[in-house]
Design an enzyme around this catalytic site. Sequence first.
Site, PDB file in Angstrom:
ATOM      1  N   GLY A  42      -1.618  -6.394   8.538  1.00 30.52           N
ATOM      2  CA  GLY A  42      -1.025  -5.474   7.574  1.00 30.52           C
ATOM      3  C   GLY A  42       0.288  -4.940   8.090  1.00 30.52           C
ATOM      4  N   GLY A  44       3.646  -2.060   6.845  1.00 32.98           N
ATOM      5  CA  GLY A  44       4.230  -1.144   5.874  1.00 32.98           C
ATOM      6  C   GLY A  44       5.333  -0.339   6.519  1.00 32.98           C
ATOM      7  N   GLY A  45       5.725   0.743   5.840  1.00 33.62           N
ATOM      8  CA  GLY A  45       6.792   1.587   6.368  1.00 33.62           C
ATOM      9  C   GLY A  45       6.415   2.238   7.679  1.00 33.62           C
ATOM     10  CE  LYS A  48       5.677  -6.491  12.876  1.00 30.70           C
ATOM     11  NZ  LYS A  48       6.070  -7.589  13.810  1.00 30.70           N
ATOM     12  CG  ASP A 155       0.290   8.119   0.439  1.00 34.04           C
ATOM     13  OD1 ASP A 155       0.717   7.856  -0.711  1.00 34.04           O
ATOM     14  OD2 ASP A 155       0.634   7.490   1.449  1.00 34.04           O
TER      15      ASP A 155
END
Length: 605
Positions: A42, A44-45, A48, A155
Site C-alpha cells: 500500500g 499514500g500521502g 508506504k 477520516d
Amino acid sequence: MDTTNEEGENSSSPTSAHPFRLFSLAEIEYATKNFDDELVIGQGGFGKVFKGYISSEEVVAIKRLDSMSDQGEPEFRAEIDMLSKLRHSHLVSLIGYCHENNEKILVYEYMSNGTLYHQLHKADTPLTWLTRLNIAIGAARGLAYLHTSRVIHRDVKSSNILLDENWAAMISDFGLSKIGPDNQPISCVNASVKGTFGYLDPEYFYTRKLTRKSDVYSYGIVLFELLSGRLAVDERNEEDECSLVRWAQRCVKERKLDQIVDSNIKGTISAKCLKRFAQIADRCVHNDPKERPSMTDVVASLQALSVLQEKSNIELSATTSFSWIVPKYLVYAINPNFDQSGTVIKGINKFRFDELKLDTWLGKGRYGMVYKGWVDKTEMPIAVKILHQKKPSNLETLKEFVHPNLVKLIGYSFQGERLCLSYEFMHKGNLGDLLRSGAVARLPLVTKVKIAVGIARGIVFLQKIPSQKRWSRVGESGLDRRKILLDEDFTAKLSDYDVSTLVDAEYNIAYPDIYGALELKSNLSGYEVVFVEVLTGERIYSSNRLEKIDRLFHQCGNGSLQHVAQLCFKVCNEVDSESKMVTMLNEHDVLIRSRLKLWLRNTHS
C-alpha cells in the site's frame, strides 16, 4: 487533505491503556528486507505500507511514514495514543512501533484482503452483495464503538477500512482522530479542517465544528460506494455525476435506485433491501447533521436489513432468487422446477438427490446420517442430513429458523421418501470437541467473547419464535455442546433445533452427555455453564466444578463469571456487546491464563 497544523490530542483515556512493543529499526529492516519495494502492499500521502515478517509465523503490516508526508509527529503520536486506549473486534490492532533515527514506523496486524477501496475499485473479483452488507455492518460497529468512547475518527473512507482473511471490516488510521468532551450529548470540537475530499462533511468544512455526525456523513459516502462500486470523486464522469454523493442523492430523490446498483451485483439484492439500504445511506449524508442517524442506529438498521435479506433469500422462489442465496456458479447445478417427490416447500430451494455428491461420512445423529459433500458442478462444501424418518408433514416450519447464529439451511431434496437437508458446512466443528481438544483454551479473549455472544444471540432468537400447538418452549430443550457449531470466522451457530421441531413437533435435542452428569437446558442457566466453559476452556462436568471456578474469581476479587454470563445474555444484541464483554473480562482472562489450571489441579473435585 488539508495540512493545517493542529494542537495535540486530548490525552483523556476512554479505556485503560494497552502496552505496545517497541521495535528497533534493525528489527523493522529485517522484517521488510530493508524496505524492499517488492513487499509494498500500500502507498499514500503518508508513505508506504510493507508486508513484513517479525517471526517465521507472524505476518504484519508495517507502515513507514515518509519524512515529506503531511502526517508528522502529532499524527504519529495520536495513532499510538488512540490505539492504546481502544480495543474492538472491528478496529485494526496496533502491535507496536519504531521511533528511531527520525523514523516513524507503525506495526499492525496483517489484513490479508487489503483495503475496501482496493476490493471495490481495483480487484479482479467483485465483492458479492452479502459480503458488502457484512462489511458495512462491521465498519458501522467499529465506528459506533469509537463514538461511545467519545472518539471522532475524522477520516472515514474506503481506504481506511481494512479487510481480514474472513472479510471482516476493521477501521484503521487514527492519526486525525479527536476525543470529544464527556459532558455533552453530542461531542462538538473546534478543529481545523482535515479529512479527504469526497468524504468530507460540508457542515464541518464550513463551520469547523467537528461532531460524531461528521463521521456519519463520511460513512454514508462509503455506503453509496459499496452499493454503486463508484469512486467518491471521479472526474472521468460527466460533471453532474462527478460527485458520488450528489449523484446518489439525486437518484434516491427521483426513485431511480436501480441506477445506483453496481452492475456486478444487480439481481442479487431484494427490492426491499435495496430501498432501505439506499434510505440509510441517504439519511447519513443529510445536509443537516441533526437529521443524520447515530452510528448505533445505523448498526441496528443494517442488522435488520441483513435479516431481511436472509429471509428474502428463503421466501422467494428458486427460479427467481436462488442466486441471492449461493454463488452464481451454484445456480446452474440446480433445476428448481424438478419435483422428485411431489412435495414443495415454498420458499426453500430444492435439489435433485443425484445432484448431491456425498464425500465424507461425518457421523450418525439422533435424526439420521450426516455427510460432508457438495452440489454437482460446484466446489461449495455442504453438510447433508439424511433423516431416518419418512417425509414429515410440517415442512413449512423450516422457514422460521433464519438467523446469523443458526446454521443456515441451503436447500432440501428427497432420497425416495426420506428428507435430505443441506446446510452450510461449519469448518471449525463443534464446541464439545474443541473443548476436549484444548483448542478453546488457546483462543484469544476477543474470539472467546465472539463465540459466547453468538451462542447467546442464537438462544435469545429461538426463544422469540412463536409457539405452535405441540412445541415445547426452547428453554425446556437440551443445550448440547456438540450442536453448537463454529464457522471459519469462529461465529457460533446453533444446529438441529429446526430438525427437532420438524420431526418431534417440539424442541428436543437433549442428547445424553456421556462426559458428565450435568444436563444443560437452552436457557440462561444452561448458557451460564457454556459461557464459563468458553471463557476458561475447561469442560464443566458438574455444578460443583462450576462453583469451584467461580470461587477462585471471588477469592481474587474479580467477581463471578456467572454474573458476567447473565449480563452477556441480557445485552448480547446490543451493538457494542462484544467490546463491553472484552473490557469487563480482561482481568478474568489474565487470571484464567495464569492460575486457573494449577488451582483446579490442587483442589479436590
